[in-house]
Structure formats: C-alpha cells, structure tokens
Design a protein around this motif. Structure first.
Motif, PDB file in Angstrom:
ATOM      1  N   TYR A  12       0.999  -1.192  -0.197  1.00  0.00           N
ATOM      2  CA  TYR A  12       0.045   0.125  -0.248  1.00  0.00           C
ATOM      3  C   TYR A  12       1.078   1.260  -0.326  1.00  0.00           C
ATOM      4  CZ  TYR A  12      -3.778  -3.214   1.001  1.00  0.00           C
ATOM      5  OH  TYR A  12      -4.621  -3.933   1.056  1.00  0.00           O
ATOM      6  N   ASP A  72      -8.247   5.205   0.404  1.00  0.00           N
ATOM      7  CA  ASP A  72      -8.435   3.792  -0.216  1.00  0.00           C
ATOM      8  C   ASP A  72      -7.749   2.246   0.879  1.00  0.00           C
ATOM      9  OD1 ASP A  72     -10.949   4.253  -1.996  1.00  0.00           O
ATOM     10  OD2 ASP A  72      -9.297   5.018  -4.222  1.00  0.00           O
ATOM     11  N   ASP A  73      -6.444   3.030   1.061  1.00  0.00           N
ATOM     12  CA  ASP A  73      -5.383   2.594   1.502  1.00  0.00           C
ATOM     13  C   ASP A  73      -5.659   1.646   2.868  1.00  0.00           C
ATOM     14  OD1 ASP A  73      -3.940   2.443  -0.621  1.00  0.00           O
ATOM     15  OD2 ASP A  73      -2.100   3.681  -0.076  1.00  0.00           O
ATOM     16  N   GLU A  75      -8.841   1.687   4.276  1.00  0.00           N
ATOM     17  CA  GLU A  75      -9.417   1.247   3.823  1.00  0.00           C
ATOM     18  C   GLU A  75      -9.187  -0.455   3.854  1.00  0.00           C
ATOM     19  OE1 GLU A  75     -12.385   1.661   5.418  1.00  0.00           O
ATOM     20  OE2 GLU A  75     -12.536   3.570   5.975  1.00  0.00           O
ATOM     21  N   ASN A  76      -9.028  -0.294   3.130  1.00  0.00           N
ATOM     22  CA  ASN A  76      -8.249  -1.745   2.457  1.00  0.00           C
ATOM     23  C   ASN A  76      -7.865  -2.550   3.717  1.00  0.00           C
ATOM     24  OD1 ASN A  76      -9.646  -1.705   0.421  1.00  0.00           O
ATOM     25  ND2 ASN A  76      -7.808  -0.507  -0.572  1.00  0.00           N
TER      26      ASN A  76
END
Length: 119
Positions: A12, A72-73, A75-76
């Motif tokens: 990430y 995004d990172d 939440e991933n």
C-alpha cells in the motif's frame, strides 16, 4: 531501514508515509536505528496512538486530512485486519471514523513490523 520493508502492508502506498512518520518519531530514542525502532514500537504497543505519542495523529483535523488522502489504502488495510480476525474491528472509544482509521492502520502497520523484525 530493512525492518520497515518487512510489513505485509508494504504494497500500500500509505506504507511509505507511515515509514516517514516512524523514522521521524524514532529520532528521540537512544541506541542504534534498530534499537530506536524496537523501543518506539514497544512504546506504541503499550500506549497506542490514543496517548498522543504520534504527532501527526494528535488532532482530529489532521487525521481527517490524512484519512481523505489515503482513504482507499486505510479501508483496504482495515478489511485485511477484519479478514484475519474473522470479525469486524470495533471503534471502542467512539472516535470519529477518520481518527479511528488512522490510529488502527498505523498501529497495525507498526505491530506487523514488530512481529516480523523482533519476534
């Protein structure tokens, strides 16, 4: 520093930002770089971000900016944590979501480095 490349979350882009934060924070610790890193990671495990020990994550406004930039990172990473635990991660302190996510992901990232470098 090789230990910072060992995290399972290194894929990430936010990991590079986390690494800069870690390198900045360990400057106040004594010893070799590896000893500084170990002491910092152990302090974080004991006290957590909630203690205010991470300068970038003290204020909700700073966490909100960081969360938006790395949404995004973060939440991933949370999804990966939940998959490995087999359950949802709870926001026990009822923090704003963005602060909770910054603290959760940074702490998990650091714990993962500790597990791979020092256990």
């Amino acid at each position: 520093m090789k230990a910072l490349e060992k995290s399972i979350y290194v894929e990430y882009p936010v990991s590079r930002v986390f690494n800069k934060m870690i390198l900045s924070e360990i400057e106040s610790y004594d010893g070799t770089k590896k000893e500084q890193l170990r002491s910092f990671l152990e302090d974080l495990q004991r006290m957590g971000c909630i203690s205010g020990m991470i300068g970038d994550f003290i204020y909700h406004a700073d966490c909100k900016k960081f969360y938006i930039a790395h949404l995004d990172d973060l939440e991933n990473i949370r999804e990966e944590i939940e998959q490995s635990l087999g359950e949802a991660v709870k926001n026990r302190h009822r923090l704003p979501h963005y602060t909770f996510m910054c603290w959760l992901c940074f702490e998990e990232y650091c714990f993962d480095i500790y597990r791979s470098a020092f256990e």
